[in-house]
Design an enzyme around this catalytic site. Structure first.
Site, PDB file in Angstrom:
ATOM      1  N   ASN A  72       0.813  -1.214   0.000  1.00  0.00           N
ATOM      2  CA  ASN A  72       0.000   0.000   0.000  1.00  0.00           C
ATOM      3  C   ASN A  72       0.849   1.267   0.000  1.00  0.00           C
ATOM      4  O   ASN A  72       0.321   2.371   0.164  1.00  0.00           O
ATOM      5  CB  ASN A  72      -0.917   0.012   1.217  1.00  0.00           C
ATOM      6  CG  ASN A  72      -1.986  -1.063   1.150  1.00  0.00           C
ATOM      7  OD1 ASN A  72      -2.410  -1.467   0.078  1.00  0.00           O
ATOM      8  ND2 ASN A  72      -2.420  -1.539   2.307  1.00  0.00           N
ATOM      9  N   HIS A  74     -14.723  -0.823   6.278  1.00  0.00           N
ATOM     10  CA  HIS A  74     -13.628  -1.577   6.878  1.00  0.00           C
ATOM     11  C   HIS A  74     -14.023  -2.210   8.203  1.00  0.00           C
ATOM     12  O   HIS A  74     -14.824  -1.661   8.967  1.00  0.00           O
ATOM     13  CB  HIS A  74     -12.423  -0.655   7.088  1.00  0.00           C
ATOM     14  CG  HIS A  74     -11.153  -1.374   7.380  1.00  0.00           C
ATOM     15  ND1 HIS A  74     -10.754  -1.674   8.666  1.00  0.00           N
ATOM     16  CD2 HIS A  74     -10.196  -1.869   6.553  1.00  0.00           C
ATOM     17  CE1 HIS A  74      -9.597  -2.309   8.622  1.00  0.00           C
ATOM     18  NE2 HIS A  74      -9.239  -2.444   7.359  1.00  0.00           N
ATOM     19  N   GLU A  96     -16.220   4.610   2.863  1.00  0.00           N
ATOM     20  CA  GLU A  96     -14.800   4.781   2.570  1.00  0.00           C
ATOM     21  C   GLU A  96     -14.649   5.672   1.354  1.00  0.00           C
ATOM     22  O   GLU A  96     -15.518   5.703   0.476  1.00  0.00           O
ATOM     23  CB  GLU A  96     -14.117   3.425   2.324  1.00  0.00           C
ATOM     24  CG  GLU A  96     -14.107   2.532   3.552  1.00  0.00           C
ATOM     25  CD  GLU A  96     -13.273   1.265   3.354  1.00  0.00           C
ATOM     26  OE1 GLU A  96     -12.331   1.281   2.541  1.00  0.00           O
ATOM     27  OE2 GLU A  96     -13.567   0.267   4.033  1.00  0.00           O
ATOM     28  N   SER A 146     -10.996  -0.429   0.209  1.00  0.00           N
ATOM     29  CA  SER A 146      -9.708  -1.107   0.335  1.00  0.00           C
ATOM     30  C   SER A 146      -9.599  -2.392  -0.454  1.00  0.00           C
ATOM     31  O   SER A 146      -8.495  -2.784  -0.847  1.00  0.00           O
ATOM     32  CB  SER A 146      -9.412  -1.397   1.812  1.00  0.00           C
ATOM     33  OG  SER A 146     -10.414  -2.231   2.366  1.00  0.00           O
ATOM     34  N   ASP A 157     -13.855   7.391   5.637  1.00  0.00           N
ATOM     35  CA  ASP A 157     -12.565   6.751   5.907  1.00  0.00           C
ATOM     36  C   ASP A 157     -11.783   6.789   4.596  1.00  0.00           C
ATOM     37  O   ASP A 157     -12.089   6.050   3.664  1.00  0.00           O
ATOM     38  CB  ASP A 157     -12.799   5.313   6.370  1.00  0.00           C
ATOM     39  CG  ASP A 157     -11.515   4.512   6.567  1.00  0.00           C
ATOM     40  OD1 ASP A 157     -10.476   4.890   5.984  1.00  0.00           O
ATOM     41  OD2 ASP A 157     -11.552   3.487   7.269  1.00  0.00           O
ATOM     42  N   HIS A 208      -7.195   4.958   1.831  1.00  0.00           N
ATOM     43  CA  HIS A 208      -6.561   4.597   0.567  1.00  0.00           C
ATOM     44  C   HIS A 208      -6.624   5.703  -0.486  1.00  0.00           C
ATOM     45  O   HIS A 208      -6.090   5.530  -1.587  1.00  0.00           O
ATOM     46  CB  HIS A 208      -7.195   3.313   0.020  1.00  0.00           C
ATOM     47  CG  HIS A 208      -6.919   2.119   0.872  1.00  0.00           C
ATOM     48  ND1 HIS A 208      -5.804   1.325   0.700  1.00  0.00           N
ATOM     49  CD2 HIS A 208      -7.597   1.600   1.918  1.00  0.00           C
ATOM     50  CE1 HIS A 208      -5.821   0.356   1.603  1.00  0.00           C
ATOM     51  NE2 HIS A 208      -6.894   0.500   2.350  1.00  0.00           N
ATOM     52  N   LYS A 250       0.096   4.323   4.361  1.00  0.00           N
ATOM     53  CA  LYS A 250      -0.031   3.887   2.970  1.00  0.00           C
ATOM     54  C   LYS A 250       0.728   4.870   2.073  1.00  0.00           C
ATOM     55  O   LYS A 250       1.940   4.802   1.982  1.00  0.00           O
ATOM     56  CB  LYS A 250      -1.508   3.733   2.617  1.00  0.00           C
ATOM     57  CG  LYS A 250      -2.172   2.665   3.509  1.00  0.00           C
ATOM     58  CD  LYS A 250      -3.651   2.596   3.352  1.00  0.00           C
ATOM     59  CE  LYS A 250      -4.251   1.513   4.242  1.00  0.00           C
ATOM     60  NZ  LYS A 250      -4.104   1.800   5.696  1.00  0.00           N
TER      61      LYS A 250
END
Length: 399
Positions: A46, A137, A182, A186, A211, A214, A246
């Site tokens: 990541n 997540h 998110e 992910s 969230d 990423h 990440k």
């Protein structure tokens, strides 16, 4: 006998091809990793901008440890909060146009803290609500399940289903309602429809939490994630969480929001109050990484690698889950077959992790391919060539 379930649970996981184990990384240079004396091109990292071993981050760690030492020595509310932590929080708040930012040791802790601090007690005669995307997540879902709020989950990115849940579950304006999603998912690599989600949550007098673990670092003109990419205000997204482990290349996480929200977390979030603060050297290295001039160039390179991979994959007839991010999943649909494909790729010198149930829903086991700015065009070509070979050998794999 007591705890007999331990051996039974492990045996069941093994029989289903779902057992997890760790691999020791002996070295990592650029896109290459060494494991058990063998070298592989790593397509499971990541570290999207390849900042983890950049000269900026490496030197910042050295300077930070020299100035602040190896650890923080205490919780943030005792003597663990330094000028390095303050500088990082203030910089992120300014960049994201938020009132305040609060640092956490991990995204897992940050998500849990938000859920359990905001919903640790009943605030009215009506039960508070958390409505999360189905693919949210595990750290958030577990935090929500451990709270006093009622947890509902809407179908992935399904705005109509979300609206039905809002209409069905909201009984009073006194209820506190949090909708969570998110920024970049992910496991699938796709993005949430944030502008539309913001409209629906506002109409329902709810808060939206994103969230962006990423997306932060890779998306937006300045790499500030989906919030910058969509120009989302604090009023539209009252709670933002993102991580540094990440694209930023360090470790830890933050929550950004209003001054009252952050002050409330400082006073009521047990994951913050009772944890030793992240090392000040880590906060300093994170700030230096965020300010690094080469980030823009690395985001451009990453975008080029993503487009190259998608183009070659289409030409090769590979069936990818639609994604424009660095996460490019290839659906297999069976846990054992996904593991077998991963092992075959390793034999060809490519490290591509199989993601299986329960990390992803049943029958959606996949190869989770992640691309970084460290990959060269020849690495991408080698990956696509190897995938063709492996999938042709395995007739049960969905292509």
């Amino acid at each position: 006998m007591a705890f007999d379930f331990i051996a039974a649970a492990l045996d069941k996981r093994r029989s289903e091809g779902l057992i997890r184990s760790r691999k020791t990384i002996n070295s990592a240079q650029g896109p290459l990793i060494e494991i058990a004396g063998q070298h592989y091109i790593n397509f499971s990292s990541n570290d999207y901008l390849a900042m983890r071993r950049s000269s900026v981050v490496m030197q910042a760690w050295v300077d930070g440890v020299s100035e602040y030492g190896g650890g923080s020595g205490a919780s943030p509310l005792v003597t663990g909060y330094t000028n390095a932590h303050q500088a990082l929080e203030e910089y992120i708040a300014t960049e994201l146009n938020r009132d305040k930012v609060l640092l956490f040791n991990s995204g897992f802790a940050a998500n849990q803290a938000v859920c359990q601090a905001l919903f640790a007690q009943k605030h009215s005669e009506f039960q508070d609500l958390i409505i999360a995307d189905k693919l949210m997540h595990a750290s958030f879902i577990e935090g929500a399940q451990g709270s006093l709020a009622k947890l509902s989950r809407f179908k992935h990115n399904d705005l109509q289903h979300l609206q039905r849940l809002l209409n069905t579950n909201i009984q009073s304006p006194q209820q506190s309602v949090l909708v969570a999603t998110e920024g970049v998912f992910s496991m699938d690599g796709d993005q949430a429809p944030l502008p539309e989600l913001a409209i629906k949550t506002k109409e329902s007098n709810a808060w939206l939490m994103v969230d962006d673990a990423h997306g932060f670092g890779t998306l937006g003109e300045n790499g500030r994630g989906v919030i910058e990419a969509h120009n989302m205000t604090q009023q539209q997204v009252p709670i933002l969480m993102a991580t540094f482990g990440k694209a930023i290349g360090t470790a830890g996480a933050f929550v950004a929001g209003s001054a009252d929200l952050i002050d409330y977390l400082i006073n009521f979030a047990k994951h913050y109050i009772y944890s030793t603060a992240m090392p000040a050297a880590q906060a300093y290295a994170t700030l230096m990484s965020l300010q690094a001039k080469q980030n823009s160039e690395r985001r451009t390179i990453l975008a080029q690698r993503i487009e190259q991979f998608k183009s070659l994959a289409i030409q090769a007839g590979l069936s990818l889950i639609p994604s424009n991010s660095a996460i490019q999943p290839l659906l297999i649909g069976d846990a054992k077959q996904a593991s077998l494909a991963s092992e075959k790729l390793k034999s060809l010198g490519l490290w591509v992790t199989a993601i299986r149930y329960p990390t992803v829903p049943k029958n959606t086991d996949r190869l989770r391919i992640t691309l970084t700015a460290a990959h060269e065009p020849r690495d991408i070509q080698a990956l696509v060539d190897a995938l063709q070979i492996v999938l042709q050998e395995n007739k049960k794999v969905i292509v």
